[in-house]
Scaffold this active site. Sequence first.
Site, PDB file in Angstrom:
ATOM      1  N   GLU A  38       0.824  -1.210   0.000  1.00  0.00           N
ATOM      2  CA  GLU A  38       0.000   0.000   0.000  1.00  0.00           C
ATOM      3  C   GLU A  38       0.856   1.256   0.000  1.00  0.00           C
ATOM      4  O   GLU A  38       1.992   1.254   0.471  1.00  0.00           O
ATOM      5  CB  GLU A  38      -0.878   0.014   1.261  1.00  0.00           C
ATOM      6  CG  GLU A  38      -1.941  -1.064   1.230  1.00  0.00           C
ATOM      7  CD  GLU A  38      -2.772  -1.139   2.508  1.00  0.00           C
ATOM      8  OE1 GLU A  38      -3.939  -1.514   2.406  1.00  0.00           O
ATOM      9  OE2 GLU A  38      -2.249  -0.828   3.591  1.00  0.00           O
ATOM     10  N   CYS A  98       3.496   8.398   0.729  1.00  0.00           N
ATOM     11  CA  CYS A  98       4.203   7.466   1.603  1.00  0.00           C
ATOM     12  C   CYS A  98       4.276   6.125   0.874  1.00  0.00           C
ATOM     13  O   CYS A  98       3.241   5.562   0.520  1.00  0.00           O
ATOM     14  CB  CYS A  98       3.406   7.350   2.909  1.00  0.00           C
ATOM     15  SG  CYS A  98       4.023   6.114   4.043  1.00  0.00           S
ATOM     16  N   CYS A 127       7.005  -7.218   6.695  1.00  0.00           N
ATOM     17  CA  CYS A 127       8.161  -6.669   7.411  1.00  0.00           C
ATOM     18  C   CYS A 127       8.622  -7.715   8.413  1.00  0.00           C
ATOM     19  O   CYS A 127       7.814  -8.484   8.925  1.00  0.00           O
ATOM     20  CB  CYS A 127       7.739  -5.397   8.150  1.00  0.00           C
ATOM     21  SG  CYS A 127       9.099  -4.547   8.985  1.00  0.00           S
ATOM     22  N   CYS A 137       8.024  -4.881  15.293  1.00  0.00           N
ATOM     23  CA  CYS A 137       7.661  -3.848  16.282  1.00  0.00           C
ATOM     24  C   CYS A 137       6.263  -4.175  16.805  1.00  0.00           C
ATOM     25  O   CYS A 137       5.334  -4.413  16.023  1.00  0.00           O
ATOM     26  CB  CYS A 137       7.681  -2.455  15.659  1.00  0.00           C
ATOM     27  SG  CYS A 137       9.318  -1.977  15.079  1.00  0.00           S
ATOM     28  N   CYS A 171       2.904  -2.251  15.567  1.00  0.00           N
ATOM     29  CA  CYS A 171       2.736  -1.938  14.135  1.00  0.00           C
ATOM     30  C   CYS A 171       2.018  -3.072  13.407  1.00  0.00           C
ATOM     31  O   CYS A 171       2.242  -4.246  13.707  1.00  0.00           O
ATOM     32  CB  CYS A 171       4.116  -1.709  13.517  1.00  0.00           C
ATOM     33  SG  CYS A 171       4.062  -1.245  11.769  1.00  0.00           S
ATOM     34  N   CYS A 186      -0.132   6.050  10.217  1.00  0.00           N
ATOM     35  CA  CYS A 186       1.160   5.408  10.527  1.00  0.00           C
ATOM     36  C   CYS A 186       0.958   4.054  11.177  1.00  0.00           C
ATOM     37  O   CYS A 186       0.210   3.919  12.136  1.00  0.00           O
ATOM     38  CB  CYS A 186       1.927   6.235  11.542  1.00  0.00           C
ATOM     39  SG  CYS A 186       2.570   7.714  10.893  1.00  0.00           S
TER      40      CYS A 186
HETATM   41  N1  SAH Z   1      10.162   0.468   9.229  1.00  0.00           N
HETATM   42  C1  SAH Z   1      10.201   1.894   9.267  1.00  0.00           C
HETATM   43  C2  SAH Z   1       9.034   2.576   8.569  1.00  0.00           C
HETATM   44  C3  SAH Z   1       7.650   2.054   8.746  1.00  0.00           C
HETATM   45  S1  SAH Z   1       6.519   2.688   9.914  1.00  0.00           S
HETATM   46  C4  SAH Z   1      10.302   2.373  10.698  1.00  0.00           C
HETATM   47  O1  SAH Z   1      10.189   1.562  11.599  1.00  0.00           O
HETATM   48  O2  SAH Z   1      10.570   3.552  10.893  1.00  0.00           O
HETATM   49  C5  SAH Z   1       6.512   4.411   9.939  1.00  0.00           C
HETATM   50  C6  SAH Z   1       6.402   4.996  11.334  1.00  0.00           C
HETATM   51  O3  SAH Z   1       5.126   4.670  11.962  1.00  0.00           O
HETATM   52  C7  SAH Z   1       7.465   4.480  12.278  1.00  0.00           C
HETATM   53  O4  SAH Z   1       7.950   5.509  13.098  1.00  0.00           O
HETATM   54  C8  SAH Z   1       6.675   3.478  13.099  1.00  0.00           C
HETATM   55  O5  SAH Z   1       7.301   3.143  14.298  1.00  0.00           O
HETATM   56  C9  SAH Z   1       5.354   4.194  13.279  1.00  0.00           C
HETATM   57  N2  SAH Z   1       4.257   3.330  13.685  1.00  0.00           N
HETATM   58  C10 SAH Z   1       4.158   1.993  13.533  1.00  0.00           C
HETATM   59  N3  SAH Z   1       2.982   1.543  14.037  1.00  0.00           N
HETATM   60  C11 SAH Z   1       2.334   2.639  14.495  1.00  0.00           C
HETATM   61  C12 SAH Z   1       1.051   2.817  15.103  1.00  0.00           C
HETATM   62  N4  SAH Z   1       0.228   1.807  15.300  1.00  0.00           N
HETATM   63  N5  SAH Z   1       0.687   4.076  15.465  1.00  0.00           N
HETATM   64  C13 SAH Z   1       1.515   5.121  15.219  1.00  0.00           C
HETATM   65  N6  SAH Z   1       2.724   5.005  14.637  1.00  0.00           N
HETATM   66  C14 SAH Z   1       3.133   3.773  14.281  1.00  0.00           C
END
Ligand code: SAH
Length: 339
Positions: free
Chosen positions: A95, A108, A115, A119, A122, A330
């Site tokens: 996406e 974006c 992935c 995390c 996420c 995000c």
């Molecule tokens: N892998 C990369 C980019 C992907 S996510 C990274 O980790 O930076 C983009 C951003 O959204 C990152 O800062 C991530 O930590 C944040 N993010 C992930 N899940 C989220 C959520 N549920 N709510 C808000 N931000 C989130």
Amino acid sequence: MSDAKRFLDPLSLFPGELSEFMESLNQPAWRGKQIFSWLHRGAKSFDEMTDLPKNLRERLNIDFSVEAPFEVERLQSRDGTQKILWELADGERVESALMQYETGTSLCVSTQAGCRQGCSFCASCASGLARNLTAGEILGQVLRCRTQINRLVIMGMGEPLDNFENTTRFLRLVSHPEGKKLSLRNISISTCGLVPEIDRLSLLGMPVTLSVSLHAPDDETRRKIMPIAKKYPIDALIASCKHYFQNTRRRISYEYVMLKGINDTDIHARKLNRLLAGQTGHINLIPYNPVYPRPYQPSDPDRIRIFARQLSCCDVTVRRTLGSDINAACGQLAAKRNL
Ligand code: SAH
């Protein structure tokens, strides 16, 4: 690798590589530039390239395809954000999100299908990593979003620095003077903190903004929510960020997702001030976007305001949440991969 295999993904190639390919077909080298220009103006088939000889177009159509990524669905949020679902040539789905700001439009993009960073807050890692995207598949999201974009954020599905070669090739393609010419200064790349790859990127000296998903001011808290913190301690991460700034002169953006009771207390704010004292950076507080069935709650808006006021080490902004009604915010991009 056979020549045919090597050239299967024309969107990933530079004009010089396309020229080499044309020469291998006994065509003049300048046809490579012509094809590059068509592709970067959004052509989805060789048939559109009307200044190529018909027999060449037919020959190319037999062996190669420039159709993917295909747009499968486009959702529109109440706030104007659009989420685009793409299908790749092998059926994998990723996406992109298009966001409207007063200062222009940002796209974006995703760099991996899935992935593997895990995390805990996420959605993108819910079913692990399927595969890396090629440079052309990342570029296709830009060329086919049907919108003039001002900024690009590499923050969609996937960890861009875990797909280092293709992501940096994409950066050179999207900023190419004969293509989209997007300025590297208008591009941000977000990482969960792969320290050796941050160092590699910093040696390339590209003026791209690095966004670092810090999310905690100490190893103990960070390890609870991000597995990568077990591999690279926070001090090593901050040292690499400092290096990155020294090499590129681009201020680091530290991303900090606000998780109620986990990383949002006064103590965390004090630790964050100590950690980032003397760094040339900026902190971006991100309201948590709930991801089912993760155990986290978003911090209260008042708590976020107080936390922001407590931070004196660098500039602080609170990110506006866009597209949450269509799961485009995000951490919510997941392309329905077994969620
Ligand atoms: N892998 C990369 C980019 C992907 S996510 C990274 O980790 O930076 C983009 C951003 O959204 C990152 O800062 C991530 O930590 C944040 N993010 C992930 N899940 C989220 C959520 N549920 N709510 C808000 N931000 C989130």
